[in-house]
Design an enzyme around this catalytic site. Structure first.
Site, PDB file in Angstrom:
ATOM      1  N   TYR A  71       8.383   1.438   6.615  1.00 38.88           N
ATOM      2  CA  TYR A  71       7.336   0.947   7.542  1.00 38.88           C
ATOM      3  C   TYR A  71       7.158  -0.675   7.278  1.00 38.88           C
ATOM      4  O   TYR A  71       7.259  -1.156   7.970  1.00 38.88           O
ATOM      5  CB  TYR A  71       6.028   1.474   6.858  1.00 38.88           C
ATOM      6  CG  TYR A  71       4.642   0.753   7.322  1.00 38.88           C
ATOM      7  CD1 TYR A  71       4.213   0.663   8.647  1.00 38.88           C
ATOM      8  CD2 TYR A  71       4.000   0.007   6.492  1.00 38.88           C
ATOM      9  CE1 TYR A  71       3.294  -0.119   9.322  1.00 38.88           C
ATOM     10  CE2 TYR A  71       2.953  -0.746   6.990  1.00 38.88           C
ATOM     11  CZ  TYR A  71       2.416  -0.867   8.175  1.00 38.88           C
ATOM     12  OH  TYR A  71       1.460  -1.712   8.693  1.00 38.88           O
ATOM     13  N   LYS A  84      -8.059   9.006   9.556  1.00 39.59           N
ATOM     14  CA  LYS A  84      -6.615   8.513   9.054  1.00 39.59           C
ATOM     15  C   LYS A  84      -6.211   9.231   7.629  1.00 39.59           C
ATOM     16  O   LYS A  84      -4.934   9.132   7.527  1.00 39.59           O
ATOM     17  CB  LYS A  84      -6.757   7.198   8.646  1.00 39.59           C
ATOM     18  CG  LYS A  84      -6.926   6.080   9.615  1.00 39.59           C
ATOM     19  CD  LYS A  84      -6.953   4.796   9.048  1.00 39.59           C
ATOM     20  CE  LYS A  84      -6.018   4.221   8.298  1.00 39.59           C
ATOM     21  NZ  LYS A  84      -4.764   3.877   9.151  1.00 39.59           N
ATOM     22  N   ARG A 141      -5.817  -5.240  -5.787  1.00 40.61           N
ATOM     23  CA  ARG A 141      -5.390  -5.340  -4.488  1.00 40.61           C
ATOM     24  C   ARG A 141      -6.138  -6.426  -3.994  1.00 40.61           C
ATOM     25  O   ARG A 141      -7.471  -6.598  -4.386  1.00 40.61           O
ATOM     26  CB  ARG A 141      -5.368  -4.249  -3.845  1.00 40.61           C
ATOM     27  CG  ARG A 141      -4.479  -3.045  -4.301  1.00 40.61           C
ATOM     28  CD  ARG A 141      -3.323  -3.114  -3.557  1.00 40.61           C
ATOM     29  NE  ARG A 141      -2.279  -1.809  -3.840  1.00 40.61           N
ATOM     30  CZ  ARG A 141      -1.730  -1.743  -4.957  1.00 40.61           C
ATOM     31  NH1 ARG A 141      -1.978  -2.297  -5.917  1.00 40.61           N
ATOM     32  NH2 ARG A 141      -1.084  -0.666  -5.015  1.00 40.61           N
ATOM     33  N   ASN A 155      -5.027  -4.821   2.586  1.00 43.93           N
ATOM     34  CA  ASN A 155      -5.714  -3.526   2.738  1.00 43.93           C
ATOM     35  C   ASN A 155      -7.032  -3.737   3.196  1.00 43.93           C
ATOM     36  O   ASN A 155      -7.973  -3.937   2.724  1.00 43.93           O
ATOM     37  CB  ASN A 155      -6.097  -3.149   0.946  1.00 43.93           C
ATOM     38  CG  ASN A 155      -4.707  -3.024   0.400  1.00 43.93           C
ATOM     39  OD1 ASN A 155      -3.800  -3.970   0.001  1.00 43.93           O
ATOM     40  ND2 ASN A 155      -4.460  -1.737  -0.075  1.00 43.93           N
ATOM     41  N   ASP A 170      -1.914   6.530  22.192  1.00 45.37           N
ATOM     42  CA  ASP A 170      -1.568   8.025  22.513  1.00 45.37           C
ATOM     43  C   ASP A 170      -2.853   8.641  22.343  1.00 45.37           C
ATOM     44  O   ASP A 170      -3.461   8.814  21.276  1.00 45.37           O
ATOM     45  CB  ASP A 170      -0.595   8.448  21.463  1.00 45.37           C
ATOM     46  CG  ASP A 170      -0.504  10.000  21.448  1.00 45.37           C
ATOM     47  OD1 ASP A 170      -1.134  10.655  22.434  1.00 45.37           O
ATOM     48  OD2 ASP A 170       0.367  10.757  20.785  1.00 45.37           O
ATOM     49  N   GLY A 174      -1.542  -1.616  17.934  1.00 46.94           N
ATOM     50  CA  GLY A 174      -1.028  -0.171  17.672  1.00 46.94           C
ATOM     51  C   GLY A 174       0.421  -0.107  16.894  1.00 46.94           C
ATOM     52  O   GLY A 174       1.264  -1.128  17.206  1.00 46.94           O
ATOM     53  N   SER A 187       2.022  -6.822   8.475  1.00 48.98           N
ATOM     54  CA  SER A 187       1.405  -6.134   7.289  1.00 48.98           C
ATOM     55  C   SER A 187       1.794  -6.840   6.154  1.00 48.98           C
ATOM     56  O   SER A 187       2.986  -7.284   5.888  1.00 48.98           O
ATOM     57  CB  SER A 187       2.057  -4.603   7.491  1.00 48.98           C
ATOM     58  OG  SER A 187       1.631  -3.935   6.161  1.00 48.98           O
TER      59      SER A 187
END
Length: 321
Positions: free
Chosen positions: A141, A178, A215, A169, A32, A74, A114
């Protein structure tokens, strides 16, 4: 012709730079493109065509003979998005359409999953596909990403080559747009520049000191090298972790950012907001043996190396990759 969805975003735009640097310029960018801030990521990039994401699925059959590879990066990546219909549309259903087109026209596919799929890590952080149906993501998500991974593994018809990558991460250049979803390093740099100090979340877990939450932070340049490797590898299909393989503390991250800015660390702690406290991850670390087992052996940046490069060569001068 190489397809990159999410092309104006963080990882997608960095991938364009990587491919350009390797001599690939016949790229079709899908996104987009209405966000001016994101479009700055495309400055000075070489590509053939932009296709709006709403038009892309219908575009594929008309051009499938010219497509050599599909990177489906995306997604709606906002972990605070709780409208499941949005996530189902953009992350689950759309990815199914991309997958089915790749099956129909014999196109190789790499898609973004993810590490959010791992939730609190009750099943560990091992990319064993047998464990994927057992995972308990902490938000819609993560659910949307895990739901697709489960769906992909169940399919009888698969692209002749496909790989799903569980990004941990990721940090690095081209994440200026972002906002709150940018990396902790990005926010740390900006907070230090504005206030001279950094506030980290306190620990609310016995046995873990403030700032010692850990992390797996992975530099985007390492992510790009793996994507490029898979584009040429085209075998050993499956779902893979993509992290550094080394958990580091938030205190380390903040201190290293101060160091890269030439400043003495000034770190204090604030309570973790109550609305996320019970879902807060205290540890993530990718097991990377599976990727190594298919021949990927390039060393990853240490957190010291990655933050130094990011801060000195991109954040401080405001440069893009």
């Amino acid at each position: 012709m190489i397809i990159i969805t999410g092309a104006a975003g963080f990882i997608g735009s960095c991938l364009i730079h990587k491919l350009n640097s390797e001599g690939y310029t016949d790229l079709v960018l899908v996104d987009d493109f209405s966000d001016a801030a994101k479009n700055k990521n495309l400055d000075n990039k070489k590509f053939t065509l932009k296709v709006d994401r709403e038009d892309f699925i219908a575009w594929i059959p008309q051009h499938q003979l010219h497509i050599q590879f599909v990177f489906h990066i995306g997604a709606r990546t906002d972990t605070t998005e709780f409208d499941r219909s949005v996530l189902d549309k953009l992350n689950l259903d759309y990815t199914k359409e991309v997958w089915n087109a790749c099956v129909e026209f014999g196109l190789p596919l790499v898609y973004a999953s993810s590490a959010a799929t791992y939730g609190l890590g009750e099943e560990g952080y091992d990319d064993d596909e047998q464990k994927i149906p057992l995972l308990k993501p902490l938000n819609p998500y993560g659910d949307s990403k895990n739901d697709f991974d489960i769906w992909a593994l169940q399919q009888e018809k698969k692209p002749y080559f496909w790989a799903g990558l569980k990004f941990f991460n990721v940090y690095g250049p081209n994440e200026y747009h972002k906002a709150r979803m940018a990396s902790v390093i990005f926010h740390t740099f900006n907070r230090i520049r504005e206030t001279g100090e950094m506030k980290l979340f306190q620990s609310h877990k016995p046995g873990i000191a403030d700032g010692e939450q850990q992390r797996d932070f992975v530099y985007v340049k390492d992510v790009l090298d793996v994507l490029y490797f898979l584009m040429h590898h085209r075998k050993d299909c499956g779902i893979y972790n993509l992290g550094s393989g080394k958990a580091r503390t938030f205190r380390d991250l903040a201190s290293l950012t101060f160091n890269a800015m030439g400043l003495e660390p000034r770190i204090s702690f604030i309570p973790t907001p109550e609305d996320i406290r019970d879902k807060y991850q205290y540890f993530t670390e990718a097991t990377m043996d599976k990727l190594a087992s298919i021949g990927y052996h390039k060393p990853f940046h240490t957190l010291e190396e990655g933050i130094s490069d990011y801060v000195k060569n991109y954040l401080t001068p405001g440069r893009y990759l």
